[in-house]
Write an enzyme that holds these catalytic residues in place. Sequence first.
Site, PDB file in Angstrom:
ATOM      1  N   ASP A  33       0.676  -1.291  -0.189  1.00  0.00           N
ATOM      2  CA  ASP A  33      -0.145   0.083  -0.009  1.00  0.00           C
ATOM      3  C   ASP A  33       1.106   1.368  -0.077  1.00  0.00           C
ATOM      4  O   ASP A  33       1.538   1.625   1.050  1.00  0.00           O
ATOM      5  CB  ASP A  33      -1.015  -0.114   1.219  1.00  0.00           C
ATOM      6  CG  ASP A  33      -0.226  -0.445   2.433  1.00  0.00           C
ATOM      7  OD1 ASP A  33       0.244  -1.538   2.815  1.00  0.00           O
ATOM      8  OD2 ASP A  33       0.192   0.344   3.382  1.00  0.00           O
TER       9      ASP A  33
ATOM     10  N   GLU B 145      12.099   2.846   7.546  1.00  0.00           N
ATOM     11  CA  GLU B 145      11.291   2.012   6.764  1.00  0.00           C
ATOM     12  C   GLU B 145      11.138   1.636   5.243  1.00  0.00           C
ATOM     13  O   GLU B 145      11.368   0.661   4.868  1.00  0.00           O
ATOM     14  CB  GLU B 145       9.726   2.541   6.855  1.00  0.00           C
ATOM     15  CG  GLU B 145       8.400   1.860   6.387  1.00  0.00           C
ATOM     16  CD  GLU B 145       7.391   2.546   6.127  1.00  0.00           C
ATOM     17  OE1 GLU B 145       7.395   3.634   6.139  1.00  0.00           O
ATOM     18  OE2 GLU B 145       6.249   1.917   6.239  1.00  0.00           O
TER      19      GLU B 145
HETATM   20  O1  LIG Z   1      -1.500   3.215   7.781  1.00  0.00           O
HETATM   21  C1  LIG Z   1      -1.363   3.097   6.524  1.00  0.00           C
HETATM   22  C2  LIG Z   1      -1.029   1.552   5.958  1.00  0.00           C
HETATM   23  O2  LIG Z   1       0.086   1.233   6.682  1.00  0.00           O
HETATM   24  C3  LIG Z   1       0.445  -0.140   6.788  1.00  0.00           C
HETATM   25  O3  LIG Z   1       1.251  -0.231   5.649  1.00  0.00           O
HETATM   26  C4  LIG Z   1       2.550  -0.015   5.442  1.00  0.00           C
HETATM   27  O4  LIG Z   1       3.054  -0.466   6.887  1.00  0.00           O
HETATM   28  C5  LIG Z   1       3.080  -1.812   7.439  1.00  0.00           C
HETATM   29  C6  LIG Z   1       3.979  -1.990   8.387  1.00  0.00           C
HETATM   30  O5  LIG Z   1       5.247  -1.915   8.373  1.00  0.00           O
HETATM   31  C7  LIG Z   1       3.629  -2.783   6.017  1.00  0.00           C
HETATM   32  O6  LIG Z   1       3.077  -4.044   6.473  1.00  0.00           O
HETATM   33  C8  LIG Z   1       2.794  -2.439   4.932  1.00  0.00           C
HETATM   34  O7  LIG Z   1       3.731  -3.411   3.777  1.00  0.00           O
HETATM   35  C9  LIG Z   1       3.289  -1.064   4.692  1.00  0.00           C
HETATM   36  O8  LIG Z   1       2.744  -0.527   3.312  1.00  0.00           O
HETATM   37  C10 LIG Z   1      -0.602  -1.077   6.919  1.00  0.00           C
HETATM   38  O9  LIG Z   1      -0.259  -2.294   6.604  1.00  0.00           O
HETATM   39  C11 LIG Z   1      -1.729  -0.799   5.916  1.00  0.00           C
HETATM   40  O10 LIG Z   1      -2.768  -1.515   5.989  1.00  0.00           O
HETATM   41  C12 LIG Z   1      -2.062   0.827   6.129  1.00  0.00           C
HETATM   42  O11 LIG Z   1      -3.435   0.952   5.432  1.00  0.00           O
END
Ligand SMILES: OC[C@H]1O[C@H](O[C@H]2O[C@H](CO)[C@@H](O)[C@H](O)[C@H]2O)[C@H](O)[C@@H](O)[C@@H]1O
Length: 792
Positions: free
Chosen positions: A519, A715
């Site tokens: 995302d 990140e």
């Molecule tokens: O809050 C926005 C989005 O955040 C997350 O996605 C991002 O962070 C995660 C944790 O590190 C990771 O798993 C993911 O690949 C990243 O893009 C979350 O997973 C999303 O659902 C959320 O909408």
Amino acid sequence: MERLGHLKTYHFPAANNDDDNSQSSDSSPIGGSTTPNLLSQNSGEQEKLMSRPPRRVSSTNEYDDPFSNAEIYYGPETDPRKATTKYQKQGKKLNRTRTMSVFGNISTSRQTTIEDHYLKRRGSEDDTYLSSKGNRRFFIENVDSTLEELLRNEDTDRNYQITIEDKGPKVIKVGTANSFGFNHISIRGTYMLSNLLQELTIAKSFGRHQIFLDEARINEDPVNRLSRLITNQFWNSLTRRIDLYNIGDMASDGKIDTPEAKNPRVYVPHNCPEQYAFYIQAAQMNPSLKLEVEYLPEAISPEYVKSLNRTPGLLALAMEEHVNPSTGEASLIGYPYAVPGGRFNELYGWDSYMIALGLLEGNKVDVAKGMVEHFIFEIKHYGKILNANRSYYLCRSQPPFLTDMANIVFDRIGGHNNPSAINFIKRAFVSAIKEYKSVWTSQPRLDPETGLSCYHPDGIGIPPETEPDHFDTILYPYTKKYKCTMEEFRKMYNDGDVKEPALDEFFLHDRAVRESGHDTTYRFEGVCAYLATIDLNSLLYKYETDIADAIEKYFGDKFVDPNDFSVTTSADWRKLANERKERVNKYMWDEDSGFFFDYNVHIKKRTSYESATTFWALWSGLATPHQAQVMIEKALPKLEVLGGLVCCTERSRGPISINRPVRQWDYPFGWAPHQILAWKGLEDYGYKGIARRLSYRWLFMMTKAFVDFNGIVVEKYNVTSGIDPHRVEAEYGNQGADFKGVAKEGFGWVNSSYLLGLKYMDSHARRALGTCIPPDPFFKNLRPDQMKIYDL
Ligand SMILES: OC[C@H]1O[C@H](O[C@H]2O[C@H](CO)[C@@H](O)[C@H](O)[C@H]2O)[C@H](O)[C@@H](O)[C@@H]1O
Ligand SMILES: [Ca+2]
């Protein structure tokens, strides 16, 4: 020198090189004299370096170690002001008042106290001599005022970090320990000054007003420093374990900003009364916390999940019974887990797998095991491995990695020789099989026609955890249509007061994008739920082959599923894997470009978006050796850039404009999980040299950012930028960048990638990384025989 025999030999935390012990003691991160030519061509010099005694980071006494953890280094035992108090009166030595060696030359002042230092203080020649040996120590008489001076002079852009972008004099004078602060010497350059800032910030957080500080601690080889911090500090900062007292911290969540979200809240599965009682007890023990505890209903519908948007909460995880040895009282305690970091203060799905790989490198087996226990619990009580354990993630999952995660933990907890490990692996596979059947190969995720799977979670409305303006471009026309504000329209739409099928379709795909873990990216926007992706189908192929192996090894080749009572053998699962492989080849493989592309099951057409996830077909073992070779010849050159693998090609991403902003999972960004899976896949297919080359690129970029930007670990990175790769202005920004003085946790999967990447590096490459030699000159100056090991 006889005392050297007492010293422990230092092993690099994650290296498997045959010449590990050859780490040079003179690698200077900034302005070091080492050049690419010297590194690659002067083998006499290299041999000289390699014949030196190994650099020591631990010693007979942890207080002697200039690289010991902050709790030790700045703990009460090492406080200079205690020299005149009880320690001296008790005749105990004050460990950190001694000048001591980093490299094994034990100082004659080993037994001295602070006053000995003062009385026997030596001239500055001594400090010059010690400096040449790398053993010099500083006495910071006033931590607060030194910090103030440092920030005032050197942090010219006032962001509480000292970086290459600051325009200060890049020098500060501090007192030497030998003279007990009487003589002053200069600390120079961004790297040392920023390390000084980090150390002073930590010392201050330990309540210290005065410290002795080893020069070696602020001039440490950056590769050592970063891997040491990850292993000894970052993992600890990211580890959580729920108990009666800390639930407030675990439950806190900065992502949602409604008045009702202010109080911490926990949701407990309907059939977990012990956990409910535990959280009620925690709330009663600390009423000022205002912890709210609520049961979830037995059936969790999308409507119910949407109803919790304003009252988000942490979802309960697996707990075990703990008996207090002194009182004999039993209570519950959570299994440990590690969070990604930054705004992500909960247990994530695929992050956990990547984090587990790094935790195991640092021997934190219990935390990696704890995360598998949580996944078993989540599948049992929430029906899936959750995107993360917050109420707003209840409907969706993330890329599945449980089978491999369970296998790697199993090996580290005793494997076949340990009955409780066998019990563990069996429980994990029963859960993974349930997840495979009920989540990934059921409606709506399964496409019956192709037999392939898509990311396709349930859900209603706008995801509440995203940054407030993320959907403005999409929603703006509706504010015009309904003549209302953005806020008003959001509410009307979420409450179902207006029906907008086109928006429903958009958010169906948006939820799928978030389930994919990618995302967001233009690869998936407006289409994700209809894509059988190479990512997911590679992972499911891995599930199928892992399950076949597990049934053979742990279930006597006959698996009676306790959830549906079906009986399967390893052959059944291998058949499923083969069928998937055939379908992936039929629908996704493109020999001309060397990519596996996603397949759109809705319009029945293969896409052409060139993504780094094509390499997941290697990680999972799905690709044939021929396909691997074609991928390397044709796809890899399009994705290999300065800092490793980029998410996708610029061509696939398309032009960027105000109405088409950059997305974080697109060009020019690179993410740790893409690197980690590609390295392993390439190595498995016999291309270790390429894996090594890609990892050098990634590690260079991380190390350079770490050196130039105050110890930063973020990140994701802009893998095309040689100057400031950590600067990513997309969506919610870069996590891990927002710290004052010192970075304390890095970022979960990026921490792992550093430790895993270092396993491909020999001492020569480590030295080059320590002096931040960019990939191109590094590769260009290799000897022909060295080039081979990078597949050049
Ligand atoms: O809050 C926005 C989005 O955040 C997350 O996605 C991002 O962070 C995660 C944790 O590190 C990771 O798993 C993911 O690949 C990243 O893009 C979350 O997973 C999303 O659902 C959320 O909408
Ligand atoms: Ca600054």
